[in-house]
Design a protein around this motif. Structure first.
Motif, PDB file in Angstrom:
ATOM      1  N   SER B  30       0.813  -1.210   0.000  1.00  0.00           N
ATOM      2  CA  SER B  30       0.000   0.000   0.000  1.00  0.00           C
ATOM      3  C   SER B  30       0.855   1.273   0.000  1.00  0.00           C
ATOM      4  O   SER B  30       0.401   2.330  -0.430  1.00  0.00           O
ATOM      5  N   ASP B  31       2.075   1.134   0.482  1.00  0.00           N
ATOM      6  CA  ASP B  31       2.965   2.295   0.541  1.00  0.00           C
ATOM      7  C   ASP B  31       4.223   2.030  -0.265  1.00  0.00           C
ATOM      8  O   ASP B  31       4.886   1.012  -0.062  1.00  0.00           O
ATOM      9  N   TYR B  32       4.540   2.958  -1.138  1.00  0.00           N
ATOM     10  CA  TYR B  32       5.707   2.776  -2.000  1.00  0.00           C
ATOM     11  C   TYR B  32       6.002   4.105  -2.686  1.00  0.00           C
ATOM     12  O   TYR B  32       5.255   5.075  -2.555  1.00  0.00           O
ATOM     13  N   TYR B  33       7.120   4.141  -3.390  1.00  0.00           N
ATOM     14  CA  TYR B  33       7.475   5.294  -4.205  1.00  0.00           C
ATOM     15  C   TYR B  33       7.493   4.876  -5.673  1.00  0.00           C
ATOM     16  O   TYR B  33       7.824   3.735  -6.009  1.00  0.00           O
ATOM     17  N   GLU B  52       5.023   9.803  -4.178  1.00  0.00           N
ATOM     18  CA  GLU B  52       4.798   8.960  -3.007  1.00  0.00           C
ATOM     19  C   GLU B  52       3.375   8.416  -3.065  1.00  0.00           C
ATOM     20  O   GLU B  52       2.430   9.189  -3.276  1.00  0.00           O
ATOM     21  N   ALA B  53       3.228   7.135  -2.883  1.00  0.00           N
ATOM     22  CA  ALA B  53       1.922   6.492  -3.090  1.00  0.00           C
ATOM     23  C   ALA B  53       0.850   7.007  -2.139  1.00  0.00           C
ATOM     24  O   ALA B  53      -0.336   6.992  -2.469  1.00  0.00           O
ATOM     25  N   TYR B  54       1.243   7.466  -0.952  1.00  0.00           N
ATOM     26  CA  TYR B  54       0.240   7.921   0.004  1.00  0.00           C
ATOM     27  C   TYR B  54      -0.258   9.331  -0.300  1.00  0.00           C
ATOM     28  O   TYR B  54      -1.195   9.814   0.319  1.00  0.00           O
ATOM     29  N   LYS B  55       0.372   9.992  -1.269  1.00  0.00           N
ATOM     30  CA  LYS B  55      -0.061  11.325  -1.658  1.00  0.00           C
ATOM     31  C   LYS B  55      -0.994  11.234  -2.866  1.00  0.00           C
ATOM     32  O   LYS B  55      -0.638  10.644  -3.891  1.00  0.00           O
ATOM     33  N   GLN B  56      -2.158  11.790  -2.751  1.00  0.00           N
ATOM     34  CA  GLN B  56      -3.118  11.746  -3.848  1.00  0.00           C
ATOM     35  C   GLN B  56      -2.780  12.751  -4.941  1.00  0.00           C
ATOM     36  O   GLN B  56      -3.097  12.550  -6.105  1.00  0.00           O
ATOM     37  N   LYS B  70      -3.676   5.166  -8.359  1.00  0.00           N
ATOM     38  CA  LYS B  70      -3.250   4.094  -7.459  1.00  0.00           C
ATOM     39  C   LYS B  70      -4.091   2.833  -7.619  1.00  0.00           C
ATOM     40  O   LYS B  70      -3.559   1.724  -7.620  1.00  0.00           O
TER      41      LYS B  70
END
Lengths: 113, 115
Positions: B30-33, B52-56, B70
């Motif tokens: 779920s979290d990655y670059y 960054e994957a957590y940034k929309q 994503k």
């Protein structure tokens, strides 16, 4: 500030010989990564060194090895060279604390005849 | 295992126009670059942009922007106002936050820029 430097630029060997490739990271960077870029393929992760220790290894045979020196420079050794080892070998470095960004050298072109 | 796919081996764009390079990836994390790197004929890989994957919000760097989807595991690069110096191989890359510092690269897209 000097970037990642690799030597030699080009290396020609024959099958069965050994090759040694060298990499100097950006000053202050403690992590060094090695990649193989064969013709027409993307980069394949080889090895990661940090603080003198091997931290991770890609799916390559044991004849691919290396080390990292106290000044954080690194060597990649390829023993018993095979024709399919011919490729561009790229070295990258990163700050341990900012390891998501890697800075690359210009590579060593290894040709195995 | 993570894989990164670039389905366009080669693309061409007219100078000053816009081009989009595609990249898809496969992961269960779920979290990655995600990264786009550029490799000009000089062979030195240069970081173009990072997401960054957590940034929309999609990352932007001057003429370079990404479309990060994503759910679809898609990460395309848009180059606006293309310049001759943009001609290079472009690699999409994935970095896991869990398999620390192991990068996965796509096979690359060769971008030609026509004057």
């Amino acid at each position: 500030e000097a970037g990642v430097t690799q030597s030699p630029t080009h290396l020609i060997k024959t099958r069965g010989q050994q090759a040694t490739l060298r990499c100097s990271p950006i000053s202050g960077h403690t992590s060094v990564y090695w990649y193989q870029q064969a013709l027409g393929l993307g980069l394949q992760f080889l090895l990661w060194y940090d603080e003198g220790e091997e931290r991770n290894r890609g799916n390559f045979p044991p004849r691919f090895s290396g080390r990292q020196f106290p000044n954080y420079s690194s060597e990649l050794n390829v023993n018993a060279l095979e024709l399919e080892d011919s490729a561009l070998y790229l070295c990258a470095s990163s700050l341990e604390s900012d390891g998501d960004i890697q800075y690359f050298g210009a590579g060593t072109r290894l040709s195995v005849l | 295992a993570q894989t990164v796919t670039q389905s366009q081996p080669e693309m061409s764009v007219q100078e000053a126009e816009t081009v989009t390079l595609s990249c898809t990836y496969d992961t269960s994390e779920s979290d990655y670059y995600l990264f786009w790197y550029k490799q000009p004929p000089s062979r030195q890989m240069i970081l173009v942009i990072r997401q960054e994957a957590y940034k929309q919000q999609n990352a932007t760097e001057n003429r370079f922007s990404v479309n990060f989807q994503k759910a679809a595991k898609s990460f395309s690069l848009k180059i606006s106002d293309s310049q001759l110096g943009d001609a290079a191989m472009y690699f999409c890359a994935y970095r896991s936050l869990y398999n620390f510092n192991k990068f996965y690269f796509g096979s690359g897209t060769k971008l030609n820029v026509k004057p």
